[in-house]
Structure formats: structure tokens, C-alpha cells
Design an enzyme around this catalytic site. Structure first.
Site, short mmCIF file in Angstrom:
data_model
loop_
_atom_site.label_atom_id
_atom_site.label_comp_id
_atom_site.label_asym_id
_atom_site.label_seq_id
_atom_site.Cartn_x
_atom_site.Cartn_y
_atom_site.Cartn_z
N HIS A 204 28.60 -53.58 -17.66
CA HIS A 204 28.72 -52.39 -16.82
C HIS A 204 30.17 -52.04 -16.50
CE1 HIS A 204 28.76 -55.54 -13.59
NE2 HIS A 204 29.65 -54.72 -13.08
N ASP A 234 23.82 -57.31 -19.62
CA ASP A 234 25.04 -56.93 -18.91
C ASP A 234 26.20 -57.75 -19.44
OD1 ASP A 234 26.83 -55.79 -17.23
OD2 ASP A 234 25.93 -56.49 -15.36
N GLY A 317 34.94 -55.92 -7.68
CA GLY A 317 36.05 -56.42 -8.47
C GLY A 317 35.78 -57.77 -9.09
N SER A 319 33.08 -58.42 -10.78
CA SER A 319 32.24 -58.20 -11.96
C SER A 319 32.87 -58.79 -13.21
CB SER A 319 32.02 -56.70 -12.18
OG SER A 319 30.97 -56.22 -11.38
N SER A 334 27.29 -60.18 -12.72
CA SER A 334 26.68 -58.88 -12.93
C SER A 334 26.71 -58.06 -11.65
CB SER A 334 25.24 -59.04 -13.43
OG SER A 334 24.59 -57.79 -13.55
#
Length: 465
Positions: A204, A234, A317, A319, A334
């Protein structure tokens, strides 16, 4: 003095025998690790989905309902009858008799997946409580909540509904070391297809074609996204630009803050109940436990399945940042709910399935062919001491990723020597212990022989008295 010599001889002999046993076990374990079939960098251990060993596979999903690591560190297997419980005990695990089998629990999640999608919801199987837990965040309307509750009641009393005060979001837009388009993320792990180097991160974070930089001013170009999946999965691959490829010695290190790093030596799937660690560029190093596997989250952008559910916190941030335990790569961040002040639930894309789909492996390991992957779990452990020989790149900024740009950090002297020995490096420590033990055994024998000569001289002198 005689007593002292006898004690010294006894201690030396016991130490030598103990050393021989330990050295033999070390060599055997190392050889077993060398002989395991290669995969996507999986760690040698028992299957993550069944910490109780092959007993879960033998009994089948109609008589078991998952397994996890108990509070005492022993594997626990949920079973549906006393006969299965007895077999679990014989296998060395702790049984827990439950009402619903894995087949029933899986059927419930399939029913939920087949219903109309409601953004802001998630579900996963809780092995410990023998339930399917459905969570809905504060964005879910009263009518959708009512409809989901009715569906849960139709499935059965083992589907539990929970309301969450937060929202299920992907963890974008925080202070992060990877900047691309409108996204800011954390790098995950360095991977390779055998020819080129990549960063494995969250899907993502950006679609194929996204260009990534290592600084806010977007002057330090890192690379671009060349493959990925979101929603559905993801994960994504960021291919390094030619001048941004990290030093091979630093490629296997993830930063955990305070100028420290953890060397990643393999990839695996975790076990429920396992302690795990996450590093992210916004919140640094955080820990928690795995609460469920194969979880499904309905983000506003779409549904992602097959995720790892944890109690580790995360914020915007983080991720794409790495999830690991004892030097074993487990997942990339995720999304989830909550924050690191109040706590929350965070979901991770398993690295084993991501790398298998992309046909890559951790840097320094053979790439896996595209397709399915059977991961192996790492034992619960501390995230490890700082990587010897230097500072993990990005560690000073709290970056939570394999070093994506600049900097060097090499393994310690022992690691270098072992690596230089090739296949012998794995057995070298055990062989060294065996060698030292043999020397000690010879010394103990010499002590005994010297004592015998002294005794003979004393006796001989007495016969002439």
C-alpha cells in the site's frame, strides 16, 4: 595435596566428557541445519502452524483447532476429543479440549468473507479461546454493525463481535526514511532475485512505478517500485538504483534505533503466542505477541487476507517496516488500530508468502521459485544485541528497515571466520569444543599417570626403609 589432585583429576575428566557431549550435539545440529532442503530462507524449526509437531497433521483439522505457544513456553494444541488429547500428550505437547474444530472455524471465516464487504472491519481465529473474533472500528455504521451481528449469530455462538475505538488504517504519512509520491513508509528487508537487489516493503506504500527517495527533499534517490500486491496482499518490491545498492555486509541488518541493528539470517512464519519485534521509522523498536494467523482486514482501500495479527503497536510511517524475532524475518507492517501510547492491534504481511509470490529471497540466500511457501517459526526471543562491526544504517534515526541506502555495517569476527569456512563454518564451533575436550581428557589421564608414578615411588622407598 592428594585429595586436591584427585579432585582436579575428577573435575577435568567430567569437564572433558561434558565437552565431548556438547560438541557432538553442536555438530549434529549444525549438520542437520545444513541438510535441510533449501527454501525461501526459512529457519530450521517446527512448522509454525503446528507448534505441537506432526501430531496436528496426523489428527487433521476435524479433530484439532489450532496450536500456540503456552505461557510456559510449551506448545499447546486444541483438540476436540479425549483420544486426540492423549495423542497430543504422547507427542510432548499440552492438549486443550475445545468445542469447535478448525474446520468449523475456517467455515465461519469463509462465510464472513463471502458477505458484503464492510470497510473498517477485521476478523481472525483466536485459537486460545476457540472463537472467531470480528472487530469493527468506529467508522462502521450502526446498520452495518447490526447486519454483521446477525450474521455472527447465524454462524454460531463461537463468533464474537468487538467494537474498536480506533480505525483500521494503513500506516502511511509519518516521519519515515522512504519518500515516494504522497507516501512515506519504512523499508522492510533487503531481498534479491539472484541478479538484482530490492527492498521488500508494504504494497500500500505505492503502486508500481513509484519512485522512492531517502530524504525529505527527494534528492537521494533509492529506486522504484517494480512489483507488488495491494489489496489482496500487502507487499511490494522496490528495485535499487545502481548507485544505491547497499554494501553486502550491511544488506542483512535491520535498524532498531540507538545505533543498533539486528542481523537477519532467515525467514519464517511465526507461531501464535510467540514474542515478536517490530522496527519502524516513526516509533522505533516495539514488541508484542502474535495473537492470530491468516487474519483478514477490510481497509478503506480494499481487503487484505492472510495477515499476522499482533499486539505490537504501530503508527503512521511505520508501514512496510520489519517484523522479526531472534534474527528471523517474519513480516512487513501493513496496518491496524491504536497507537504506541494507548496500544492497539497491528497486522503484518508474512514475508514467506510475499517472497514466494515475488520469486525473491533475503539477500545472501537463494531465491525461491514463485508459488507457495511453507515457513518455519523462530523461537520467541530478544531482538538481539547490536550487530558487531559497525552501526546499522538508519539506526540513529530510529529507522526500522533493512539498510536501504548508504552506510556500512559488517558481521563480527566470528561470523566472518565462519562464513569464510563455507560449509565447515557451521560445524567449526562444535569441532573446536570436541578438540578442546579431547585435550582436557588427555590432561586428566596424565594427572592420573603422574599420580600413579608418585605412589609407586613412595611405596618403593617404604619397602627399603
Amino acid at each position: 595435596m592428594r585429595h586436591a589432585r584427585r579432585n582436579l583429576q575428577r573435575i577435568a575428566r567430567l569437564a572433558a566428557v561434558g565437552g565431548l557431549v556438547c560438541g557432538s550435539l553442536m555438530v549434529s545440529d549444525a549438520m542437520a541445519g545444513e541438510n535441510r532442503a533449501p527454501g525461501t530462507g526459512t529457519a530450521p524449526a517446527a512448522p509454525a502452524a503446528a507448534p505441537g509437531g506432526g501430531v496436528v497433521e496426523r489428527l487433521g483439522t476435524s479433530r484439532t483447532a489450532g496450536s500456540w505457544i503456552g505461557d510456559d513456553g510449551r506448545p499447546v494444541v486444541a483438540v476436540t476429543d479425549q483420544g486426540a488429547a492423549a495423542e497430543v500428550r504422547r507427542a510432548g505437547a499440552n492438549p486443550k479440549v475445545v468445542s469447535h474444530s478448525a474446520d468449523e472455524l475456517r467455515s465461519a471465516t469463509e462465510t464472513l468473507r463471502g458477505a458484503p464487504r464492510v470497510p473498517g472491519t477485521a476478523w481472525a481465529v483466536n485459537y486460545r479461546t476457540n472463537e472467531v473474533v470480528v472487530r469493527a472500528d468506529r467508522t462502521v455504521s450502526a446498520s452495518d454493525w447490526s447486519r454483521l451481528t446477525e450474521l455472527a449469530e447465524d454462524i454460531g455462538g463461537f463468533v464474537r463481535m468487538e467494537r474498536s475505538q480506533g480505525t483500521f488504517t494503513t500506516r502511511l504519512n509519518g516521519a519515515a526514511p522512504m519518500f515516494g509520491g504522497a507516501s512515506r513508509c519504512s523499508a522492510g528487508f533487503n531481498v534479491t532475485d539472484g541478479q538484482q537487489s530490492f527492498v521488500l516493503t508494504a504494497g500500500h506504500c505505492g503502486p508500481v512505478g513509484t519512485t522512492w527517495f531517502g530524504d525529505r527533499g527527494r534528492n537521494d534517490r533509492v529506486g522504484s517500485t517494480v512489483a507488488g500486491s495491494f489489496p489482496g496482499g500487502d507487499y511490494s518490491l522496490v528495485r535499487y538504483d545502481e548507485g544505491a545498492v547497499p554494501d553486502p555486509a550491511a544488506a542483512g541488518i535491520v535498524a532498531i534505533g540507538e545505533d543498533r541493528g539486528v542481523r537477519i539470517v532467515g525467514a519464517a512464519d511465526p507461531a501464535v503466542g510467540q514474542e515478536v519485534f517490530r522496527s519502524g521509522s516513526t516509533t522505533g523498536l516495539r514488541s508484542g505477541r502474535v495473537t492470530a494467523l491468516n487474519a483478514t482486514v477490510n481497509y478503506p482501500e480494499g481487503t487484505v487476507g492472510g495477515l499476522i495479527e499482533t499486539t505490537v503497536c504501530a503508527e503512521a510511517g511505520d508501514s512496510g517496516g520489519p517484523l522479526f524475532a531472534q534474527g528471523i524475518a517474519l513480516g512487513v507492517t501493513s496496518g491496524g488500530t491504536g497507537d504506541c501510547d494507548s496500544g492497539g492491534t497491528t497486522y503484518f504481511q508474512p514475508v514467506t508468502s510475499a517472497m514466494a509470490s515475488l520469486g525473491v529471497a533475503l539477500s545472501g540466500q537463494p531465491p525461491a521459485p514463485p508459488g507457495g511457501a511453507d515457513g518455519q517459526p523462530a523461537a520467541p526471543a530478544d531482538p538481539s544485541a547490536p550487530a558487531a562491526g559497525g552501526t546499522a544504517p538508519g539506526a540513529g534515526t530510529g529507522g526500522g528497515a533493512a539498510p536501504p541506502w548508504g552506510g556500512t555495517s559488517g558481521p563480527g569476527i566470528v561470523t566472518d571466520i565462519a562464513a569464510g569456512l563455507g560449509p565447515l563454518g557451521a560445524v567449526a564451533p562444535g569441532v573446536g569444543v570436541i578438540g578442546a575436550s579431547l585435550v582436557l581428557l588427555v590432561v586428566s589421564r596424565w594427572i592420573q599417570t603422574a599420580q600413579g608414578r608418585r605412589n609407586y615411588r613412595e611405596y618403593y622407598s617404604q619397602t627399603w626403609a
